[in-house]
Design a protein around this motif. Structure first.
Motif, PDB file in Angstrom:
ATOM      1  N   GLY A  70      -0.323  74.100  45.126  1.00  0.00           N
ATOM      2  CA  GLY A  70       0.077  75.253  44.309  1.00  0.00           C
ATOM      3  C   GLY A  70      -0.304  75.009  42.848  1.00  0.00           C
ATOM      4  O   GLY A  70      -0.202  73.886  42.352  1.00  0.00           O
ATOM      5  N   LYS A  71      -0.733  76.083  42.173  1.00  0.00           N
ATOM      6  CA  LYS A  71      -1.061  75.972  40.747  1.00  0.00           C
ATOM      7  C   LYS A  71       0.167  75.478  39.967  1.00  0.00           C
ATOM      8  O   LYS A  71       0.038  74.734  38.997  1.00  0.00           O
ATOM      9  CB  LYS A  71      -1.451  77.370  40.262  1.00  0.00           C
ATOM     10  CG  LYS A  71      -2.326  77.403  39.077  1.00  0.00           C
ATOM     11  CD  LYS A  71      -2.836  78.821  38.920  1.00  0.00           C
ATOM     12  CE  LYS A  71      -3.470  79.048  37.585  1.00  0.00           C
ATOM     13  NZ  LYS A  71      -3.762  80.464  37.377  1.00  0.00           N
ATOM     14  N   ASN A  72       1.366  75.876  40.422  1.00  0.00           N
ATOM     15  CA  ASN A  72       2.606  75.463  39.778  1.00  0.00           C
ATOM     16  C   ASN A  72       2.738  73.940  39.745  1.00  0.00           C
ATOM     17  O   ASN A  72       3.054  73.352  38.717  1.00  0.00           O
ATOM     18  CB  ASN A  72       3.812  76.095  40.495  1.00  0.00           C
ATOM     19  CG  ASN A  72       3.789  75.903  42.008  1.00  0.00           C
ATOM     20  OD1 ASN A  72       2.818  76.265  42.670  1.00  0.00           O
ATOM     21  ND2 ASN A  72       4.832  75.316  42.553  1.00  0.00           N
ATOM     22  N   THR A  86      -9.427  79.550  43.396  1.00  0.00           N
ATOM     23  CA  THR A  86      -8.096  80.033  43.792  1.00  0.00           C
ATOM     24  C   THR A  86      -8.216  80.518  45.231  1.00  0.00           C
ATOM     25  O   THR A  86      -9.261  81.012  45.642  1.00  0.00           O
ATOM     26  CB  THR A  86      -7.623  81.190  42.893  1.00  0.00           C
ATOM     27  OG1 THR A  86      -8.621  82.208  42.934  1.00  0.00           O
ATOM     28  CG2 THR A  86      -7.413  80.752  41.472  1.00  0.00           C
ATOM     29  N   GLY A  88      -5.773  82.499  47.165  1.00  0.00           N
ATOM     30  CA  GLY A  88      -5.205  83.787  47.594  1.00  0.00           C
ATOM     31  C   GLY A  88      -4.011  83.692  48.531  1.00  0.00           C
ATOM     32  O   GLY A  88      -3.542  84.700  49.024  1.00  0.00           O
ATOM     33  N   LYS A  91       1.338  82.675  47.263  1.00  0.00           N
ATOM     34  CA  LYS A  91       1.597  83.380  45.996  1.00  0.00           C
ATOM     35  C   LYS A  91       3.091  83.380  45.674  1.00  0.00           C
ATOM     36  O   LYS A  91       3.920  83.658  46.535  1.00  0.00           O
ATOM     37  CB  LYS A  91       1.077  84.810  46.073  1.00  0.00           C
ATOM     38  CG  LYS A  91      -0.426  84.857  45.988  1.00  0.00           C
ATOM     39  CD  LYS A  91      -0.943  86.253  45.781  1.00  0.00           C
ATOM     40  CE  LYS A  91      -2.464  86.181  45.635  1.00  0.00           C
ATOM     41  NZ  LYS A  91      -3.115  87.453  45.707  1.00  0.00           N
ATOM     42  N   CYS A  92       3.411  83.066  44.448  1.00  0.00           N
ATOM     43  CA  CYS A  92       4.799  83.079  43.994  1.00  0.00           C
ATOM     44  C   CYS A  92       4.783  83.054  42.469  1.00  0.00           C
ATOM     45  O   CYS A  92       3.715  83.004  41.868  1.00  0.00           O
ATOM     46  CB  CYS A  92       5.556  81.867  44.533  1.00  0.00           C
ATOM     47  SG  CYS A  92       4.832  80.282  44.091  1.00  0.00           S
ATOM     48  N   ARG A  93       5.955  83.138  41.860  1.00  0.00           N
ATOM     49  CA  ARG A  93       6.013  83.032  40.406  1.00  0.00           C
ATOM     50  C   ARG A  93       7.100  82.037  40.021  1.00  0.00           C
ATOM     51  O   ARG A  93       8.078  81.870  40.757  1.00  0.00           O
ATOM     52  CB  ARG A  93       6.250  84.408  39.769  1.00  0.00           C
ATOM     53  CG  ARG A  93       7.449  85.123  40.298  1.00  0.00           C
ATOM     54  CD  ARG A  93       7.392  86.626  39.974  1.00  0.00           C
ATOM     55  NE  ARG A  93       8.609  87.259  40.452  1.00  0.00           N
ATOM     56  CZ  ARG A  93       8.768  87.718  41.681  1.00  0.00           C
ATOM     57  NH1 ARG A  93       7.787  87.631  42.556  1.00  0.00           N
ATOM     58  NH2 ARG A  93       9.926  88.246  42.059  1.00  0.00           N
ATOM     59  N   SER A 160       9.482  84.206  45.445  1.00  0.00           N
ATOM     60  CA  SER A 160       8.479  85.137  45.997  1.00  0.00           C
ATOM     61  C   SER A 160       9.144  86.477  46.266  1.00  0.00           C
ATOM     62  O   SER A 160       8.908  87.444  45.559  1.00  0.00           O
ATOM     63  CB  SER A 160       7.727  84.571  47.203  1.00  0.00           C
ATOM     64  OG  SER A 160       8.566  83.887  48.069  1.00  0.00           O
ATOM     65  N   GLN A 178       2.471  82.854  37.061  1.00  0.00           N
ATOM     66  CA  GLN A 178       2.098  83.427  38.363  1.00  0.00           C
ATOM     67  C   GLN A 178       1.299  82.357  39.083  1.00  0.00           C
ATOM     68  O   GLN A 178       0.370  81.802  38.505  1.00  0.00           O
ATOM     69  CB  GLN A 178       1.214  84.677  38.185  1.00  0.00           C
ATOM     70  CG  GLN A 178       1.903  85.865  37.549  1.00  0.00           C
ATOM     71  CD  GLN A 178       2.897  86.557  38.474  1.00  0.00           C
ATOM     72  OE1 GLN A 178       2.989  86.256  39.667  1.00  0.00           O
ATOM     73  NE2 GLN A 178       3.668  87.484  37.903  1.00  0.00           N
ATOM     74  N   SER A 179       1.678  82.048  40.317  1.00  0.00           N
ATOM     75  CA  SER A 179       1.020  80.926  40.993  1.00  0.00           C
ATOM     76  C   SER A 179       0.453  81.319  42.352  1.00  0.00           C
ATOM     77  O   SER A 179       0.902  82.278  42.962  1.00  0.00           O
ATOM     78  CB  SER A 179       2.025  79.786  41.163  1.00  0.00           C
ATOM     79  OG  SER A 179       1.412  78.671  41.757  1.00  0.00           O
ATOM     80  N   GLU A 180      -0.525  80.547  42.793  1.00  0.00           N
ATOM     81  CA  GLU A 180      -1.038  80.644  44.161  1.00  0.00           C
ATOM     82  C   GLU A 180      -1.691  79.304  44.481  1.00  0.00           C
ATOM     83  O   GLU A 180      -1.856  78.462  43.585  1.00  0.00           O
ATOM     84  CB  GLU A 180      -2.043  81.792  44.305  1.00  0.00           C
ATOM     85  CG  GLU A 180      -3.328  81.609  43.544  1.00  0.00           C
ATOM     86  CD  GLU A 180      -4.266  82.825  43.687  1.00  0.00           C
ATOM     87  OE1 GLU A 180      -4.921  82.929  44.721  1.00  0.00           O
ATOM     88  OE2 GLU A 180      -4.313  83.648  42.761  1.00  0.00           O
TER      89      GLU A 180
END
Ligand code: ATP
Ligand code: MG
Length: 285
Positions: A70-72, A86, A88, A91-93, A160, A178-180
């Motif tokens: 995850g980008k997070n 990325t 796709g 996805k989450c924030r 999410s 915003q992450s994915e």
């Protein structure tokens, strides 16, 4: 022959989609019972199954060459690695949430609060940018219960659907990221490894592009043909084929998923009939 080592999450939210991505790229993987590592059957790839938090460090150290994370997690860990693509999914924030009963008007309402999170670096960075002074408590899991047990006034955690926050009597007030899932890589791949990574990236991009597009076929009477064509994008331009009934033609095109319903509505209004919509497996340009 040289192999590329890819790290993916051993189990958890990114596992299924990571395996599916390899499968969509036609890479066959037999997963053993121990699930520590395995080798792809038809691509020079070795797969390491790891905890997601450990993947950035392993990528920096070169234990793994590339990884899905995850980008997070990647931004929180601040390792010297590179995002290649990325993906796709996942996805989450990362969001700040406070007890529902509290009134929240603006970000300054967070001043002086105690905030529980597993993302201390990203939270600190966000607060510094906004000139907020808050006390950050790092905890590794079950962050959402922290306000309820008096450990903190608010939290910053991944969201999410928002149902976990809701069940814990919390409401979301600020989004900090915003992450994915992303494909990341070690900075010092050898020449042969770079070649394998480029092949993999080429396949991933073809699969991603195909997922975002649909193949459409429709019939139209020739008098409406020109108007229909002007409303269809197509990769280069639409394909037109004559039908046995010489007054009609069949039109084939590829449309982006995002514009899809708008385009279909227009086409119908312009006289398109018998519209078929098909999924695309891969797009290679
Ligand atoms: P591990 O055992 O590998 O450490 P974990 O419990 O830390 O797993 P998961 O909950 O499986 O991690 O989440 C993995 C990743 O999935 C997150 O880092 C994030 O990028 C993504 N993700 C997507 N939606 C959510 C969500 N609602 N909550 C948490 N993570 C999410
Ligand atoms: Mg984890």
């Amino acid at each position: 022959m040289d192999k590329l080592k890819i790290a993916i999450q051993k189990s958890g939210r990114l596992y299924d989609d990571s395996i599916k991505l390899l499968k969509d790229c036609s890479i066959e993987v037999n997963i053993g019972i121990d699930k520590l590592k395995t080798t792809a059957l038809n691509f020079p790839l070795e797969i390491l199954f790891l905890r997601d938090d450990d993947i950035p460090q392993y990528l920096e150290d070169g234990v793994a060459d590339i990884g899905i994370v995850g980008k997070n997690v990647l931004l929180e860990k601040r390792k010297k690695i590179k995002i290649k693509e990325t993906l796709g999914f996942g996805k989450c924030r990362l969001a700040i949430a406070i007890p529902k009963s509290l009134v929240y008007k603006e970000i300054n309402d967070l001043n002086g609060k105690r905030i529980a999170t597993s993302y201390p670096f990203l939270v600190r960075e966000f607060f510094e940018k906004k000139y907020i002074k808050a006390e950050i408590h790092e905890i590794s899991g079950a962050v959402e219960i922290a306000p309820g047990i008096g450990l903190a006034d608010c939290i910053c955690d991944l969201v999410s659907s928002g149902s976990t926050l809701f069940m814990n009597g919390l409401k979301e007030v600020e989004t900090i990221l915003q992450s994915e899932a992303v494909l990341a890589s070690n900075l010092h791949l050898r020449e042969e490894q770079n070649i394998i990574m480029k092949k993999l990236l080429f396949r991933i991009r073809s699969v991603k592009k195909a997922k975002n597009h649909k193949y459409i076929l429709l019939n139209v009477s020739n008098e409406h043909l020109e108007k229909i064509i002007s409303h269809l994008p197509g990769i280069k331009s639409p394909v037109i084929l004559p039908l046995a009934n010489s007054k009609c033609s069949s039109v084939h095109s590829v449309v982006n998923e995002n514009d899809f319903w708008g385009i279909i509505e227009n086409l119908k209004a312009l006289g398109a009939q018998d519209i078929l919509v098909l999924p695309i497996e891969k797009i290679i340009l």
